[in-house]
Design an enzyme around this catalytic site. Structure first.
Site, PDB file in Angstrom:
ATOM      1  N   HIS A  52     -10.967  -7.379   7.193  1.00 40.17           N
ATOM      2  CA  HIS A  52     -10.179  -6.975   8.357  1.00 40.17           C
ATOM      3  C   HIS A  52     -10.958  -5.943   9.153  1.00 40.17           C
ATOM      4  CE1 HIS A  52      -7.092  -5.252  10.884  1.00 40.17           C
ATOM      5  NE2 HIS A  52      -7.337  -4.078  10.347  1.00 40.17           N
TER       6      HIS A  52
ATOM      7  N   GLU B  60       0.820  -1.230   0.000  1.00 42.90           N
ATOM      8  CA  GLU B  60       0.000   0.000   0.000  1.00 42.90           C
ATOM      9  C   GLU B  60       0.847   1.271   0.000  1.00 42.90           C
ATOM     10  OE1 GLU B  60      -3.267  -0.057   2.852  1.00 42.90           O
ATOM     11  OE2 GLU B  60      -3.430  -2.220   2.717  1.00 42.90           O
TER      12      GLU B  60
ATOM     13  N   HIS C 259      -0.030   0.198  17.170  1.00 45.58           N
ATOM     14  CA  HIS C 259       0.021   1.586  17.631  1.00 45.58           C
ATOM     15  C   HIS C 259       1.151   1.796  18.623  1.00 45.58           C
ATOM     16  CE1 HIS C 259      -4.468   2.142  16.528  1.00 45.58           C
ATOM     17  NE2 HIS C 259      -3.676   2.384  15.508  1.00 45.58           N
TER      18      HIS C 259
HETATM   19  N1  GLN Z   1      -5.188  -2.430   4.891  1.00 46.17           N
HETATM   20  C1  GLN Z   1      -5.096  -1.306   5.763  1.00 46.17           C
HETATM   21  C2  GLN Z   1      -3.657  -1.177   6.253  1.00 46.17           C
HETATM   22  O1  GLN Z   1      -2.994  -2.172   6.329  1.00 46.17           O
HETATM   23  C3  GLN Z   1      -6.025  -1.450   6.948  1.00 46.17           C
HETATM   24  C4  GLN Z   1      -5.992  -0.267   7.865  1.00 46.17           C
HETATM   25  C5  GLN Z   1      -7.089  -0.226   8.913  1.00 46.17           C
HETATM   26  O2  GLN Z   1      -7.681  -1.198   9.259  1.00 46.17           O
HETATM   27  N2  GLN Z   1      -7.349   0.893   9.460  1.00 46.17           N
HETATM   28  O3  GLN Z   1      -3.208  -0.091   6.576  1.00 46.17           O
HETATM   29 ZN    ZN Z   2      -7.047  -2.151  11.054  1.00 43.90          ZN
END
Ligand code: GLN
Ligand code: ZN
Length: 726
Positions: free
Chosen positions: A605, A449, A658
């Site tokens: 997810h 990404e 985080h």
């Molecule tokens: N695919 C996104 C990432 O890996 C998912 C981010 C999220 O769930 N906020 O950043």
């Molecule tokens: Zn997430």
């Protein structure tokens, strides 16, 4: 008529808040400098209030989270300096982070395990009197009921004990002030009779007579009880719901209290129809002679101002951010005095209509929402095709967005770097990420990404019907902000959105590369959505675009596709009685988007929400695999999955993304071993809690290494056990 505004964003016009705190974290400024920066920012906020409205709170500013501040104020945590404070926000001892009501704003969850009600005491950060320069300011507090309801580790049976003891501390604090602003958004949840009684007793015990009580995000079901409380004013939301107005029309309003009417939107960006707002206020004044006009909920869900935004005139003409909301309040108040200005709402027509898209949505039939094969049928096909090991390891999608990547993107956007140069840079980075994942031994790879600034904004830029802003930042948690796009028209996909990058990545490796898309609910939740079309229709429009994308991905040989829906829980209405309508369109739009070949393994997810209560809804999504955040909650969530008979594959997050701390092999193994007690081992995946984009490579390398190592050791241990028992 007087006006009252609250919750004005603390981020600062140029994200000074983020800059100041992160500078301190990096060690580039001192505690005093940070304090000074934050005070300066707060001063700017207060001056903005002062310029437009008659009343506003003081003390809303925080170094990270207001709920944590409240916990410290009442003695739950004894952190005496900033570093101790920040150790609760991030790192090893960080508190769990969860979404604030049905928003994408997050708070730190206070942990009460081991804390008895008699331990409450007055901590250090009590609210202060309004500064000389802002005498109209009213000291701000989170209400005791909301604070406790949002905490964890309080035994249900003893909730009253905790509440009353807490209220005694509040009383000590509050009685020093002539007025206080208290937020009790938890009053809009579906509250039991028992809790209503507790609220009544608690506020009677608090009896200080100077409370301006605010509720928002929905209606209060027990207004009759609020009318009887010893408080001065009640703030109600008249935009997100009909309940408050219905009740007042039927039963009137308390004659001895101010009604603070939330009539300009704190959560969406469309200009207030001033004429309608004025009419509503006039109508409300039939029931209350002490009426104030206010925002419907805190303004921190909005960017600071539309000033400086470079948008289509027709769109810009329809928008109002936080500062414009304050202006609207002023405007409304002068309109009530007979000073009506026609200009503000003129020229606000509809645009962005796409008949073809509307036709497609109209033609949808039940078959479009259902997969043709059952899960076991699909799972068998996928197993054969993918041949993954036990405990497959993967990531959630994003890899670190390094300074280098951000700089290049900036250069590209400014036109300093050509399209070709940028594309080949991104491709080089994708190759690096693929190589790293192969070398690490991960089982299912991602492209990283790296070309995406943000999971919603990225797709918004590629879809028609979405606009994006230059500086429309809002806080999601702590110092992290995002820029919600604006959905103003019908949504269509002129071109494939992710196919190039994913296929490029897939061509570099034999291992499966997972395509990553953002689901319709999250696209809506993290955008500002148009209100002139039913939300269900907006969701289906997005779902149709995503489904076209999936078909393109399948055609290019992608075997695994993940549709992220981290906002699936967040978007659910606060009152469960409103859930059916929401989940119906939320589930259908996911199913519409994810309809695919049985060989394609569909993942989803989700993260940073309370999932316990919605597992039945999650099940209805009919995906093959879910990855879910679980580290800070110590994996408690898995129990609920078992209880609800969940039969799909699940990747329980083992790495709190985080936090700068990396999980050890032992941590990961422990988490998986705990999970095996609840879920068949064949169904377990190993992955981080969420994307790694905010992490540093120096954490990612060992973190991924440990995940792979843990998976391998677990597989070996199981083999050994199987051998010794046979
Ligand atoms: N695919 C996104 C990432 O890996 C998912 C981010 C999220 O769930 N906020 O950043
Ligand atoms: Zn997430």
């Amino acid at each position: 008529m007087q006006t009252y505004a609250y919750g004005f964003p603390r981020l600062g016009k140029n994200r000074e808040y983020k800059r100041a705190i992160e500078k301190y974290w990096r060690g580039s400024s001192s505690k005093n400098e940070l304090r000074r920066d934050i005070d300066e920012l707060d001063e700017a906020r207060l001056s903005t209030y002062e310029k437009y409205v008659d009343k506003f709170p003081v003390g809303e500013m925080t170094l990270y989270c207001n709920i944590l501040d409240t916990a410290i104020m009442v003695g739950l945590y004894d952190c005496k300096d900033m570093d101790e404070y920040y150790s609760l926000c991030r790192g090893k001892n960080a508190l769990k982070l969860t979404k604030w009501f049905n928003t994408n704003y997050h708070y730190l969850v206070p942990e009460f395990a081991g804390f008895s009600p008699s331990n409450f005491t007055m901590g250090w950060n009590k609210p202060k009197e309004a500064p000389q320069s802002h005498k109209k300011g009213i000291p701000y507090l989170i209400g005791p009921f909301t604070f406790l309801k949002l905490s964890r580790g309080i035994p249900e049976k003893r909730f009253g004990d905790y509440l009353f003891n807490l209220v005694d501390v509040y009383k000590e604090i509050i009685q020093n002030f002539d007025k206080v602003h208290i937020d009790e958004p938890a009053f809009v949840t579906e509250i039991s009779e028992k809790d209503i009684k507790l609220i009544k007793d608690a506020y009677n015990r608090l009896d200080t007579g100077n409370i301006y009580l605010f509720t928002y995000y929905d209606s209060v079901d027990f207004l009759d009880v609020l009318y009887e409380l010893p408080i001065k004013a009640i703030g109600l939301d008249f935009l997100s719901c009909d309940g408050n107005l219905d009740y007042i029309e039927k039963h009137g309003f308390a004659s001895d209290k101010y009604l603070i009417a939330g009539i300009v939107n704190g959560r969406n960006v469309w200009k207030t129809d001033i004429k309608r707002a004025v009419e509503l206020l006039k109508h409300l004044s039939e029931f209350s002679c002490d009426l104030l006009a206010s925002n419907s909920c805190p303004l921190y869900h909005l960017p600071i101002t539309i000033e400086g935004e470079n948008l289509d005139r027709r769109l810009l003409n329809r928008l109002a951010f936080a500062r414009e909301r304050l202006y609207e309040l002023k405007l409304i108040s002068s309109c009530l005095e007979g000073d009506y200005n026609e200009d503000y709402n003129s020229g606000v027509g509809d645009f962005g209509i796409n008949e073809e898209v509307r036709e497609k949505v109209k033609k949808l039939s039940p078959r479009d929402f259902e997969k043709e094969n059952t899960y076991p049928e699909r799972a068998a096909k996928q197993k054969k095709l993918l041949s993954l090991p036990l405990f497959p390891t993967t990531t959630i999608g994003s890899f670190p967005q390094t300074r280098e990547i951000r700089e290049k993107r900036k250069g590209f956007k400014r036109g300093n770097i050509s399209n070709e140069e940028y594309n080949s840079f991104i491709r080089k980075k994708i190759s690096d990420v693929i190589k790293f994942q192969e070398d690490s031994g991960l089982d299912v790879l991602v492209h990283g990404e790296l070309e995406r600034t943000d999971m919603v904004e990225f797709f918004a830029l590629k879809l028609q019907g979405f606009a994006t802003t230059k500086n429309g930042w809002i806080i999601s948690y702590g110092t992290r902000g995002y820029r919600p796009p604006i959905i103003y028209g019908d949504i269509s996909r002129p071109n494939p959105m992710s196919v190039d990058e994913i296929t490029f990545a897939q061509n570099l490796t034999k291992k499966p590369v997972k395509g990553i898309l953002t689901g319709p609910v999250t696209m809506i939740a993290w955008s500002f959505v148009r209100e002139n079309v039913p939300i269900r229709e907006v969701a289906y429009q997005i779902a149709l675009c995503l489904n076209d994308e999936i078909k393109d991905l399948e055609r290019s040989g992608i075997r695994i596709i993940q549709i992220d829906e981290p906002a699936f829980r967040e978007m659910a209405p606060i009152k469960k009685r409103d859930w059916d309508e929401y989940f119906d369109w939320a589930i259908k739009s996911f199913k519409l988007a994810s309809k695919s070949n049985p060989e394609t393994q569909i993942h989803t997810h989700m993260c940073y929400s309370e999932f316990g209560e919605i597992i039945d809804k999650i099940k209805e999504l009919d995906f093959d695999v879910i990855s879910i955040e679980a580290t800070r909650g110590k994996g408690d969530i898995i129990r609920y999955f078992k209880e609800r008979g969940f039969d799909r594959q699940i990747g329980l997050g083992v790495w709190d993304v985080h936090s700068p701390d990396v999980p050890t092999v032992e941590d990961i193994k422990k988490a998986i071993k705990r999970a095996i007690k609840f879920i068949p081992k064949e169904n377990l995946w190993i992955n981080p809690d969420c994307g790694l984009k905010t992490r540093d490579w120096k954490e990612v390398v060992p973190g991924i290494g440990n995940m792979v190592k843990a998976a391998k050791e677990l597989r070996d241990e199981l083999k050994l056990r199987a051998r010794s028992s046979s």
